[in-house]
Design an enzyme around this catalytic site. Sequence first.
Site, short mmCIF file in Angstrom:
data_model
loop_
_atom_site.label_atom_id
_atom_site.label_comp_id
_atom_site.label_asym_id
_atom_site.label_seq_id
_atom_site.Cartn_x
_atom_site.Cartn_y
_atom_site.Cartn_z
N HIS A 16 0.78 -1.09 -0.03
CA HIS A 16 -0.04 0.15 0.01
C HIS A 16 0.76 1.13 -0.04
O HIS A 16 2.22 1.29 0.18
CB HIS A 16 -0.81 -0.07 1.25
CG HIS A 16 -0.17 -0.05 2.59
ND1 HIS A 16 0.28 1.13 3.18
CD2 HIS A 16 -0.13 -1.09 3.41
CE1 HIS A 16 1.12 0.36 4.14
NE2 HIS A 16 0.61 -0.62 4.53
P1 TYD Z 1 -1.78 -2.62 7.82
O1 TYD Z 1 -1.17 -1.25 7.87
O2 TYD Z 1 -2.27 -3.15 6.63
O3 TYD Z 1 -0.26 -3.84 7.84
P2 TYD Z 1 1.01 -4.00 6.90
O4 TYD Z 1 1.08 -2.99 6.09
O5 TYD Z 1 1.94 -4.27 7.81
O6 TYD Z 1 0.65 -5.23 6.12
O7 TYD Z 1 -2.38 -3.26 9.16
C1 TYD Z 1 -2.83 -4.32 9.19
C2 TYD Z 1 -4.21 -4.18 10.40
O8 TYD Z 1 -3.74 -3.61 11.55
C3 TYD Z 1 -5.17 -3.33 9.65
O9 TYD Z 1 -6.34 -4.01 9.89
C4 TYD Z 1 -5.16 -2.11 10.32
C5 TYD Z 1 -4.67 -2.34 11.80
N1 TYD Z 1 -3.65 -1.24 12.52
C6 TYD Z 1 -4.26 -0.39 13.43
O10 TYD Z 1 -5.34 -0.62 13.77
N2 TYD Z 1 -3.40 0.64 13.75
C7 TYD Z 1 -2.13 0.68 13.37
O11 TYD Z 1 -1.32 1.86 13.64
C8 TYD Z 1 -1.76 -0.02 12.05
C9 TYD Z 1 -0.37 0.26 11.39
C10 TYD Z 1 -2.54 -1.06 11.80
#
Ligand code: TYD
Length: 150
Positions: free
Chosen positions: A65
């Site tokens: 992303h």
């Molecule tokens: P995401 O940023 O999509 O993870 P990655 O990029 O590492 O694969 O986040 C994964 C999940 O965690 C998503 O449901 C949102 C949640 N999340 C939070 O609630 N707070 C945060 O600060 C972050 C980074 C993620």
Amino acid sequence: MNMSNLQPSEINTNSIYDCVIVPLRKIHNRAGNLTVVEGLKNLPFEVRRTYYLYDIPGGESRGGHAHKELYQLIIAAGGSFDVLLDDGENKKVVTLNRPYFGLLVVPGIWRELLEFSSGAICLVLASHKYEESDYIREYAQFMEFKGTAR
Ligand code: TYD
């Protein structure tokens, strides 16, 4: 939001070359090392949130992303992993494997984290609180945001 109605001022022109390695001070001690990161001193942003990824199964990737406004410093606090950066025109892979080097990721960069070593810990210092509306999770929408969609 209809992404094809973006104004030029809403298009992000940051490039992967704006994403640089930030050397951090290592305070060496025979009983171990310590590294400090201070927002605005070591970083071009104030740190408002810290999170870390751990227990990452072998072969998994994270990220996939971009962010509209968020700045991040990504650190391999333990082990190693690769960060693939993509600005819509150019790509580069940065390997992080030292706790005293951070990777500054500016807004408007598509990123993937992959090739995690066993036991790796990915520490992220972020400029803003979590907001799902700051994420761009569709690559086509990312290309619109970069003004490079055809
Ligand atoms: P995401 O940023 O999509 O993870 P990655 O990029 O590492 O694969 O986040 C994964 C999940 O965690 C998503 O449901 C949102 C949640 N999340 C939070 O609630 N707070 C945060 O600060 C972050 C980074 C993620």
